[in-house]
Design an enzyme around this catalytic site. Sequence first.
Site, PDB file in Angstrom:
ATOM      1  N   GLN A 201       0.877  -1.170   0.000  1.00 51.80           N
ATOM      2  CA  GLN A 201       0.000   0.000   0.000  1.00 51.80           C
ATOM      3  C   GLN A 201       0.913   1.219   0.000  1.00 51.80           C
ATOM      4  O   GLN A 201       1.614   1.489   0.973  1.00 51.80           O
ATOM      5  CB  GLN A 201      -0.913  -0.032   1.228  1.00 51.80           C
ATOM      6  CG  GLN A 201      -1.751  -1.306   1.307  1.00 51.80           C
ATOM      7  CD  GLN A 201      -2.805  -1.396   0.209  1.00 51.80           C
ATOM      8  OE1 GLN A 201      -3.689  -0.546   0.126  1.00 51.80           O
ATOM      9  NE2 GLN A 201      -2.712  -2.413  -0.642  1.00 51.80           N
ATOM     10  N   ALA A 242     -12.123   2.601   3.471  1.00 48.22           N
ATOM     11  CA  ALA A 242     -11.078   1.752   2.894  1.00 48.22           C
ATOM     12  C   ALA A 242     -10.186   2.542   1.931  1.00 48.22           C
ATOM     13  O   ALA A 242     -10.420   3.719   1.661  1.00 48.22           O
ATOM     14  CB  ALA A 242     -11.716   0.569   2.182  1.00 48.22           C
ATOM     15  N   HIS A 243      -9.196   1.863   1.404  1.00 49.84           N
ATOM     16  CA  HIS A 243      -8.209   2.533   0.545  1.00 49.84           C
ATOM     17  C   HIS A 243      -8.825   3.096  -0.742  1.00 49.84           C
ATOM     18  O   HIS A 243      -9.665   2.482  -1.353  1.00 49.84           O
ATOM     19  CB  HIS A 243      -7.016   1.635   0.203  1.00 49.84           C
ATOM     20  CG  HIS A 243      -7.331   0.258  -0.267  1.00 49.84           C
ATOM     21  ND1 HIS A 243      -6.341  -0.683  -0.449  1.00 49.84           N
ATOM     22  CD2 HIS A 243      -8.496  -0.354  -0.573  1.00 49.84           C
ATOM     23  CE1 HIS A 243      -6.891  -1.794  -0.857  1.00 49.84           C
ATOM     24  NE2 HIS A 243      -8.179  -1.636  -0.936  1.00 49.84           N
ATOM     25  N   ASN A 244      -8.358   4.289  -1.091  1.00 47.72           N
ATOM     26  CA  ASN A 244      -8.730   4.941  -2.340  1.00 47.72           C
ATOM     27  C   ASN A 244     -10.189   5.363  -2.429  1.00 47.72           C
ATOM     28  O   ASN A 244     -10.690   5.669  -3.509  1.00 47.72           O
ATOM     29  CB  ASN A 244      -8.347   4.066  -3.542  1.00 47.72           C
ATOM     30  CG  ASN A 244      -6.845   3.878  -3.621  1.00 47.72           C
ATOM     31  OD1 ASN A 244      -6.324   2.839  -3.218  1.00 47.72           O
ATOM     32  ND2 ASN A 244      -6.150   4.911  -4.057  1.00 47.72           N
TER      33      ASN A 244
END
Lengths: 343, 343, 343
Positions: A201, A242-244
């Site tokens: 990540q 969460a990511h992005n």
Amino acid sequence: MSRATTHTLGAIAARFELELRGGDPALAIDGVDTLVKAGPTRIGFLANPRYRVQLADATAAAIVLRSKDAEACPRACLIATDPYVAFAKIATLFERMPASTPGVHASAVVAPGARVAASASIGPLCVIEDDAVVEDGALLGPHCTIGRGCVVGAQSRLVASVTLVQDVRLGKRVLIHPGAVLGADGFGIAFEKDHWIKVPQLGGVVIGDDCEIGANTTIDRGALGDTVLEDDVRLDNQIQIAHNVRIGAHSALAGCAAVAGSATIGRYCLIGGGAGILGHLSLADRVTVTAMSLVTHSIREPGEYSSGTPIQPNRLWRRNAARFKHLDEIARRVSAANKEPES
Amino acid sequence: MSRATTHTLGAIAARFELELRGGDPALAIDGVDTLVKAGPTRIGFLANPRYRVQLADATAAAIVLRSKDAEACPRACLIATDPYVAFAKIATLFERMPASTPGVHASAVVAPGARVAASASIGPLCVIEDDAVVEDGALLGPHCTIGRGCVVGAQSRLVASVTLVQDVRLGKRVLIHPGAVLGADGFGIAFEKDHWIKVPQLGGVVIGDDCEIGANTTIDRGALGDTVLEDDVRLDNQIQIAHNVRIGAHSALAGCAAVAGSATIGRYCLIGGGAGILGHLSLADRVTVTAMSLVTHSIREPGEYSSGTPIQPNRLWRRNAARFKHLDEIARRVSAANKEPES
Amino acid sequence: MSRATTHTLGAIAARFELELRGGDPALAIDGVDTLVKAGPTRIGFLANPRYRVQLADATAAAIVLRSKDAEACPRACLIATDPYVAFAKIATLFERMPASTPGVHASAVVAPGARVAASASIGPLCVIEDDAVVEDGALLGPHCTIGRGCVVGAQSRLVASVTLVQDVRLGKRVLIHPGAVLGADGFGIAFEKDHWIKVPQLGGVVIGDDCEIGANTTIDRGALGDTVLEDDVRLDNQIQIAHNVRIGAHSALAGCAAVAGSATIGRYCLIGGGAGILGHLSLADRVTVTAMSLVTHSIREPGEYSSGTPIQPNRLWRRNAARFKHLDEIARRVSAANKEPES
């Protein structure tokens, strides 16, 4: 709540541009409270019409309310177009804000490569790592960790035990409650034959100005590129971003909501408590999702959306839930009985 | 993301056994990015077919993709059977890992009865209690607490503010994100006449090798015996694992999932975000549960399982939800109309 | 589990007023375990009838069970009206409680205006702010923060990394697990034209005697007035309690449950894991809500309540869920076919 702090009724009216009807402008006000509880030195408010019946028994120094409710009010009135907004502003006068002596507490651990503004206040047992920046007037309570590549914007406040892991950039006046974790690795795993491998990540987190982030909320760093909250996004406690993910300006999410990876939420959206948004979806501006609903496809039109079934006594619910397992069959029979082609 | 670190295109291809088609093997690569964003010194990837249309505009130094997509690729190609796995491995080269100087930070509090390997790194303001063990090469970021009877296995990494309460044994290469709490008491209460009494929680937590545990996730100690995650279990953020749960190797749980006491989850299971598993149930190997579903009985067969209702505009949903309260009655009428015996 | 601690079988029977049938009263007992695992120096128990078949193979020193199960038991018996309660009490003898040397650890940061009882124990790296009080025999593990105006009642225990933000008053014998945050601002925002303004949160949190609060649970301070847990309320992990909620005595909430602002929950309620209670609702005494149900209106009658649909193989579920979107239409056709007036 208030201690010693007082403001005169007249000064409050003037400051927030409210019309004072009745009452002594020189009266010292020492706090705010609910319509029922506010006593003769406090200001109460009436925003929700269903509490209007309580007006008759009010004993407050003055009551913030709409012009149309003034007649029914036995006390002095502060006339407001939006009483809740006016009340919020008045209440600010009586907040006890934490002391914010500039400087770094002796017990904090600040790496040589960190930059901390002289006007910032770093609380006990904070850790500021190399390549981290704390800007003017920022206030860190006890036990905060500011990792490498993180920036705490001017006038931001991290109440206590907030962790910015890596590459997290906060705007100005951001408020973060205890236990929040920003910039942890997103949940990126790839399956190779018979086991998982971790997908590095590499992105960061960008938080706009005037955002508020609740206790124990988590916002992961992007896999590639950043996870983004635009300005004035409001997150309650225990929310998972969460990511992005990208959340548009002025959107608000209630407690325990969760947004999966790479979803995009528009501006002025309202997400109810415990609601879920699946990954890679888009929500238009001004979408409202009710509590504990699950959004499984993109929503293009503003409006209110829901899923789930109503609460019932368990005995009744069991019968209905059992039938749900055969709903398709039931529907087919209904179609057949109506001699219609199967849909 | 990358800073200064570079690897040549040829070296990358050789290291991960990928065929390089086109491109200069001597080209210095300084990072990875998405297909759209990767510039001429970075590697991009194409794994999901729906992004194939973006290939034409790619400007990456090289693109990791399947052989069948190579023809449509205007740039150099790195041919992979599974481009996502290959990309994950390449990305690892460009991760900035935290510095891990062996030794104990001066501000950490290490009890005399703790054992910390010389090659381990204990960050600022950590607390290591008596009878705790930190093994070779383990890395603890700031504010971690390692309680009595806990073992941090070799090469494990606790990013920051991780709490291992008591009798928690981590395998090798375990990665735990901030705010996670392992080994807190399970929720054991017994009702006596008119009040609760606490049921002592005497067991521990055992975490296998190569597990990853997300931010603010909680894993309780067993009541009697241990709560167990087998090897290579992957937990996202804000997951709740109750006492005496057992999760089989290579299973993965997405954010906000929860598993109640004494449930057993098989190997290679996938549990969606916000899903719930009731207590004392068993899930077979290779069971998938979709997001926000509730598992109320044991599942013996591999496959995908779901509960819930679809998201709809609130106005439509309200009508349907109101009917759900009478679904049993509706079904009875349909049966009656079809002259069938009641099921 | 137990180390060195032993109690004779006879002493245990006498202490908890259990009839000992068979067995040597002088036998030294060194622990407790499950019916299957307890060996000849440990006590096992049989509470759930479905484990009765395991009796035949038991090897425990003695087994806690109901009188009616004694005949089938091949080992000594400890006869109990409620074996689970009796077992919980016996297990307490073998708990390893943390050392609680009175005094303040040298690394803790205690403000001059804080009051800490001489018999209290303040662990490493705690922060006690001005105007905070820690009463007799209270035990704070590492990394706790006790903010201004907070009171930790006598004999309470904060395991580790617990944050009491401001104006949080704990009763006696309160137990709080790591990562819990009490007294953070409630989620109060008011919309003004085109942006949010924060509504100051001026109330506190009041926790009654004998409450237990799980890991990473959050309990917000009131907006005006307090958020209240009455005596003997039991909260599992990752529960969210919003501002001005009131929970009646002896109620218990399982993991990941959430209660929205100003809701009132009665006494002796049981709220299942992941369940949600919307704001401003009231639940009567002795209401049970099953796991992951959403309560959208007040409940006046005791009893069990549920919402949701059953788990099914995804293929079947998809068909049924698709039909749910048209359930109102289906119901109308059924009514029409039955020549009934539309409801």
